[in-house]
Design a protein around this motif. Sequence first.
Motif, PDB file in Angstrom:
ATOM      1  N   HIS A 100       0.829  -1.209   0.000  1.00 34.55           N
ATOM      2  CA  HIS A 100       0.000   0.000   0.000  1.00 34.55           C
ATOM      3  C   HIS A 100       0.859   1.253   0.000  1.00 34.55           C
ATOM      4  O   HIS A 100       0.480   2.273  -0.575  1.00 34.55           O
ATOM      5  CB  HIS A 100      -0.941  -0.010   1.205  1.00 34.55           C
TER       6      HIS A 100
ATOM      7  N   ARG B 160      -1.278   4.330  -1.535  1.00 32.21           N
ATOM      8  CA  ARG B 160      -2.703   4.199  -1.218  1.00 32.21           C
ATOM      9  C   ARG B 160      -3.096   5.176  -0.116  1.00 32.21           C
ATOM     10  O   ARG B 160      -2.482   5.199   0.951  1.00 32.21           O
ATOM     11  CB  ARG B 160      -2.971   2.765  -0.780  1.00 32.21           C
TER      12      ARG B 160
ATOM     13  N   GLN C  30      -2.478  -6.397  -5.633  1.00 32.26           N
ATOM     14  CA  GLN C  30      -2.897  -5.501  -4.554  1.00 32.26           C
ATOM     15  C   GLN C  30      -3.714  -4.344  -5.098  1.00 32.26           C
ATOM     16  O   GLN C  30      -4.706  -3.927  -4.486  1.00 32.26           O
ATOM     17  CB  GLN C  30      -1.671  -4.976  -3.804  1.00 32.26           C
TER      18      GLN C  30
ATOM     19  N   THR D 208      -7.663  -3.505  -4.036  1.00 30.47           N
ATOM     20  CA  THR D 208      -8.099  -2.201  -3.519  1.00 30.47           C
ATOM     21  C   THR D 208      -9.104  -1.555  -4.465  1.00 30.47           C
ATOM     22  O   THR D 208     -10.058  -0.915  -4.012  1.00 30.47           O
ATOM     23  CB  THR D 208      -6.902  -1.259  -3.307  1.00 30.47           C
TER      24      THR D 208
ATOM     25  N   ASP E 100     -12.553  -3.152  -3.960  1.00 27.14           N
ATOM     26  CA  ASP E 100     -13.184  -2.679  -2.730  1.00 27.14           C
ATOM     27  C   ASP E 100     -13.685  -1.251  -2.886  1.00 27.14           C
ATOM     28  O   ASP E 100     -14.796  -0.917  -2.460  1.00 27.14           O
ATOM     29  CB  ASP E 100     -12.187  -2.764  -1.569  1.00 27.14           C
ATOM     30  N   ASP E 101     -12.875  -0.392  -3.510  1.00 24.16           N
ATOM     31  CA  ASP E 101     -13.297   0.990  -3.742  1.00 24.16           C
ATOM     32  C   ASP E 101     -14.554   1.031  -4.609  1.00 24.16           C
ATOM     33  O   ASP E 101     -15.510   1.768  -4.309  1.00 24.16           O
ATOM     34  CB  ASP E 101     -12.189   1.785  -4.434  1.00 24.16           C
TER      35      ASP E 101
END
Length: 207
Positions: free
Chosen positions: A60, A65, A123, A127, A130-131
């Motif tokens: 991240h 991130r 990764q 992410t 999920d976003d």
Amino acid sequence: MQVEAGLRERKKQQTRAALADAALRLALEKGPDAVTVEEIAEAADVSVRTFFNYFPHKEHAILARNPEHLERALDRMRTAPADESPLTTMWFVVNDVLRELENDGHVSRRGELIMSSPNLLYQLMLTSIDDERQLTAALTERMGEPAGSVRPALIVSAAGAACRMVMELRKAAPDRQIRDLLQEAFQLLAQGIDPAFGPNSEKKGHS
């Protein structure tokens, strides 16, 4: 009180940026799999504990991130004018992130590193999924549609796909600005990519 809060927020932003910059620099030097959290923290002159206050793991940090981006996007979606179209709302959401990327100064190097690392790509995919799930829920609510509706989910996913496509196309056309490519992509989405689409129509020469 407001001044102190502003100073604290600025310090947090500086620390997050220092960690992300250190993570990227070390990942470029050593390879993302060889970098450790301890090395990133040391390079940013903070403790390992401080590192974990900002990032759950090194990937991240390398991706830079920032959960505040998602919070701002969700807030923009909830407070959008009633007469603003859903795709227009996503355009403003994406442009907010784009401004952050333009100020980053490392977007090209980070993008190349991500594309060369299966782990970073994985990764980023996690992410992004999920976003998009959270953005879809917020847009579905704003549009007044029931859960499981295709339109808000498609709008959010198409906007995300446009961003990923633009970053990839930029490698083949480095003379074109990211913002111009993104504007073209969103214009195509708004107009309909293929108005002649008709898989159920009978074609000559096909049974």
